[in-house]
Design an enzyme around this catalytic site. Structure first.
Site: not given
Ligand code: ARG
Ligand code: ZN
Length: 878
Positions: A327, A271, A268, A304-305
């Site tokens: 995670e 980071e 996806g 999220h990142e």
């Protein structure tokens, strides 16, 4: 059979490196086919390392050009170099500089790991072990260092040069067509967070000021022509940054935050410090090409990142066994963010649907592993639903057990104590223990013991004594490598629902630790007695899905319908609906005529029309469990054709019985004049489309025409794709025309055509494999781009259950064939596809024979298998 035996990596073998890398200076001379990488490492001997102990650095498919220490080129006998390793036999005793020059080829790097070219853009992917494909290094997360990166490239084709950290110098290189940029990242980091990008990119920018007043430049870089599709991702980024300040007290820590979207990306997003690199499907959106689900996905992944900057980057993992440390925690954080931005109960339902459809099957099959595993052969195989989604559930349980304040105290201590560390799950749990003075040792079993616990609950009411007794039992089946299971610490949120729908209060309770509405199930069996219960309650257990377990309740269908209508916990209203649907569908699959079916369908109609409920909630309430969900629930001797037939027939029956109800809701729904991706509008579209899908299932002339009109009149992708799906799945008149119209409209937009491919892959067909083969010839498809493969092949494996599990084995044969084919170019993608074999043992004998043969054929093939594919296939066959 030709394959190397891959090494089994074990947690217990963890050792620190003998040398420390104090800082890293990298120079990249970018060329499409021969990029030169000059790496200068300042190294020093760790205390305790013997003088002259060899220095062993990791590599992968590397070509060494030269190696020097303190500017003196090393003699050949002083070192040993192979594509996989560089060993310096006797390094100097004190601090020294190692200069290593390597050559790599970004053009032929089809694994999309390390440095590669995607549509003319140079980019990198280093997690988990991609940095060793760039230069020799201690490529492991516990080696933290300060990086300075100089990037040189042709100026005309690569006007943009990006690295980690803050920008330093940038200039033309005199007398050439090239230029350079220098980036410096002051925060020590492991190599997996390294990144570089070069290319001709368009940019959208915004200014941000942190809570303490520090200015930050935000930039989103995309392929030229896509710059008008970044508004939503920028908006999501700004909201994420504010939220992390407010909810976790975390601020951003560099002058710039860059995001780059590329079209060829295995996962996806990533980071990398200050330079997040994304699969473009999680950045690009406009109403014509992205669905409401895409908008939600972008919001989640951008958040999220970004959140990884603290949970992952400032505090990283000691080794890859600790992957859930970053995670699971970061998924929990992005789930909380979306819950705050949207509807909390609806988000919870969506997350649980995801968990049950992806993680439960994994945990109940041959690929089951603990959230914190203790061994692996290929770490890339462990970026799983268990590590991510079950990992998030474990963090959520900690919050449930400690309460919001206790949880925040533990998180504050974690950031304070471990900033700058490469940490472990033990470190993490210790912070919650120390901040709250309590013992989480029983709870911590969740990280080490794999498998989905099954919880049985049986309630009985004693009218005379005014007591309600709950018999609770937990049981976890054996999983690979773990035959004996200990009881888990299971927090069960509950209510005892009285006849008018209100929760009944109890005067006292025995048999378990119970605090308000939270019960701790800690033993194999517990009998819990509630005193002072005035009337017979219906127990509502596991509210908000307070633990990742499978609850087997003995409630009658009337009681389930009662909860479906009256539970004050919206999650359990939804769960009651699902439980009923699943029970009915299993009986229908077995050819029985289920009791209470009509009453259920009637209740479903009430829920659909209940104006007190959220639109999105009603949309979810109407959703039948998928064929895969039903298959997992049945668990053994599965016949996917029988499931499919039963589910189709039940959809049709609901559609026919509630036709007028669905038509009424459909007609009455008022939509805003212009598209907006907000939660309310999205919820309306979802409910309206859910009604349309039942009308379509009724397969009347009128409903076919209505669906076709919905498609023709759609002014956004959600409605267009929703209607197209109904047309294709129910094979309604107009389906073929609609497929053609969609293709004509979107043929130049790859991400939109991915939707077309995934719908086409799900179409019912007598010969599904022939249909898929034809689709692989379509210009919209390419074996070189992961998104195309996930759309078409992934769409088939995950969405066309009858096709993939066809009794003649054709689906399994095809998966074996493409696993072998993909393994030659991109092992990560190949192994992700091969994971679809994970449910084969649940099938009936006819199918098992075919699946096993297909798996064995992969191992026996006359080609070198990657560790990625080999490990998955071996686990499946174990
Ligand atoms: N850390 C990334 C994320 O969760 C995922 C990277 C996974 N990459 C891989 N090759 N397995 O945000
Ligand atoms: Zn992540």
């Amino acid at each position: 059979m030709r394959s190397e035996t891959a090494q089994l990596i074990k947690l217990e073998d963890y050792k620190e490196t003998p040398y420390v890398i104090e800082n890293v200076s990298l120079v990249f001379k970018l060329q499409p086919e021969a990029t030169e990488v000059i790496s200068t490492l300042t190294l020093s001997r760790r205390e305790g390392t013997e003088v002259g102990a060899p220095l062993e650095l990791d590599g992968d498919e590397l070509t060494l050009v030269s190696v020097a220490i303190d500017r003196a080129v090393l003699a050949e006998e002083a070192y040993e170099a192979s594509p996989k390793k560089l060993v310096v036999h006797t390094p100097p005793a004190d601090t020294f500089k190692l200069e290593v020059v390597t050559k790599v080829n970004p053009t032929t790097n089809t694994k999309l790991e390390g440095l590669y070219l995607s549509q003319g853009i140079y980019c990198t992917q280093c997690e988990a072990e991609g940095f060793r494909r760039i230069t020799y290094y201690y490529d492991r997360p516990d080696v933290l260092s300060v990086f300075t990166t100089r990037i040189e490239a042709d100026k005309a084709t690569n006007p943009i040069l990006l690295g980690n950290g803050n920008p330093k110098d940038a200039e033309d290189i005199e007398g050439t067509d090239r230029h350079f940029a220098v980036w410096h990242d002051p925060h020590p980091k492991p190599a997996y967070l390294f990144a570089l990008v070069a290319g001709d990119l368009a940019c959208t920018s915004e200014k941000y000021t942190t809570a303490s007043g520090k200015p930050v430049d935000l930039n989103i870089y995309v392929e030229k022509g896509n710059e008008d599709r970044t508004d939503w991702s920028m908006d999501s980024l700004v909201r994420s940054m504010r939220w992390d300040e407010k909810v976790f007290g975390r601020e951003y820590d560099l002058d710039v935050f860059n995001i780059v979207a590329v079209s060829a990306f295995n996962m996806g997003a990533m980071e990398n410090k200050g330079l997040n690199i994304f699969n473009d499907k999680f950045i690009l959106a406009d109403s014509d090409t992205a669905t409401d689900m895409d908008y939600e996905g972008i919001e989640t992944v951008v958040a999220h990142e970004y959140f990884h900057n603290w949970t992952g980057n400032r505090i990283t993992c000691r080794e890859w066994f600790q992957l859930c440390l970053k995670e699971g925690l970061t998924v929990f954080r992005d789930q909380e963010f979306s819950s705050d931005e949207r509807s909390r109960p609806v988000k919870r339902i969506a997350d649980v649907i995801r968990l049950k459809s992806r993680q439960f099957p994994e945990d109940q099959g041959p690929l089951s592993h603990p959230v914190r595993p203790t061994e692996y052969k290929e770490i890339n195989n462990f970026y799983t639903a268990t590590v991510y989604d079950k990992g998030a559930e474990l963090v959520r349980m900690i919050k449930t057990i400690l309460g919001a304040d206790g949880f925040r105290k533990g998180m504050d201590l974690y950031f304070e104590r471990h900033d700058g560390d490469a940490s472990t799950i033990e470190d993490f749990l210790k912070c919650f223990e120390d901040a709250n003075q309590l013992d989480l040792s029983h709870f911590s079993l969740w990280y080490h013991q794999s498998g989905t616990p099954f919880v049985k609950a049986n309630g009985s009411y004693d009218e005379a004594a005014k007591t309600f007794t709950l018999e609770l039992e937990q049981n976890t089946a054996a999983t690979p490598g773990q035959d004996e299971k200990k009881p888990f610490f299971i927090p069960i949120r509950f209510g005892l629902v009285g006849p008018n729908g209100d929760d009944l209060a109890y005067t006292s309770v025995e048999g378990a630790h119970v605090d308000g509405d939270l019960l701790h199930l800690t033993e194999d069996k517990q009998t819990v007695v509630f005193q002072g219960i005035g009337s017979k309650p219906v127990p509502s257990l596991l509210r908000e899905f307070s633990a990742p377990v499978k609850l087997e309740s003995t409630l009658s269908r009337e009681d389930q319908i009662f909860l479906m209508r009256h539970d004050i916990d919206p999650f359990n209203r939804w769960q009651a609906t699902q439980t009923l649907m699943t029970e009915l569908l299993i009986e229908l699959t077995n050819g029985e005529e289920p009791a209470g079916k009509d009453a259920f369908i009637e209740a479903l109609g009430h829920m659909a029309e209940d104006e007190n409920l959220d639109y999105a909630f009603r949309g979810f309430g109407l959703m039948l469990p998928s064929e895969q969900d039903i298959a997992l629930e049945i668990g053994k001797e599965v016949d996917t054709d029988a499931i499919g037939k039963a589910r189709d027939a039940f959809s049709k029956e609901i559609g026919v019985t509630l036709y007028d109800t669905f038509k009424r809701i459909y007609d009455a729904m008022e939509m805003p004049a212009t598209f907006s991706p907000d939660a309310l509008s999205a919820g309306k579209r979802a409910l309206k489309l859910r009604c349309l899908s039942y009308l379509g299932a009724a397969q009347t002339k009128e409903s076919a025409a209505l669906t076709k009109a919905h498609f023709d009149n759609a002014d956004n992708m959600t409605d267009r794709m929703g209607a197209l799906t109904v047309l294709v799945i129910w094979q309604l008149a107009g389906a073929q025309d609609a497929l053609k119209a969609f293709e004509a409209r979107h043929k130049d937009t790859a991400l939109a055509m991915d939707k077309w491919l995934s719908i086409a892959a799900r179409a019912p067909s007598e010969d599904a494999i022939a249909a898929i083969r034809t689709l692989t010839e379509h210009p919209a498809f390419s074996w070189d781009n992961p998104n195309r493969i996930y759309a078409l092949i992934g769409g088939f494996l995950g969405g066309n259950t009858r096709g993939f599990h066809a009794a003649d084995g054709s689906g399994y044969d095809y998966l074996a064939e493409i696993t072998l084919q993909l393994d030659k170019t991109n092992p990560q993608v190949a192994s992700r596809m091969a994971k679809s074999f994970g449910t084969w043992k649940n099938m009936n004998a006819e199918r098992r024979v075919k699946a096993e043969a297909a798996l064995k054929r992969i191992l026996a093939a006359d080609q070198q298998l990657s560790t990625d594919v080999k490990e998955i296939v071996e686990l499946c066959l174990d």
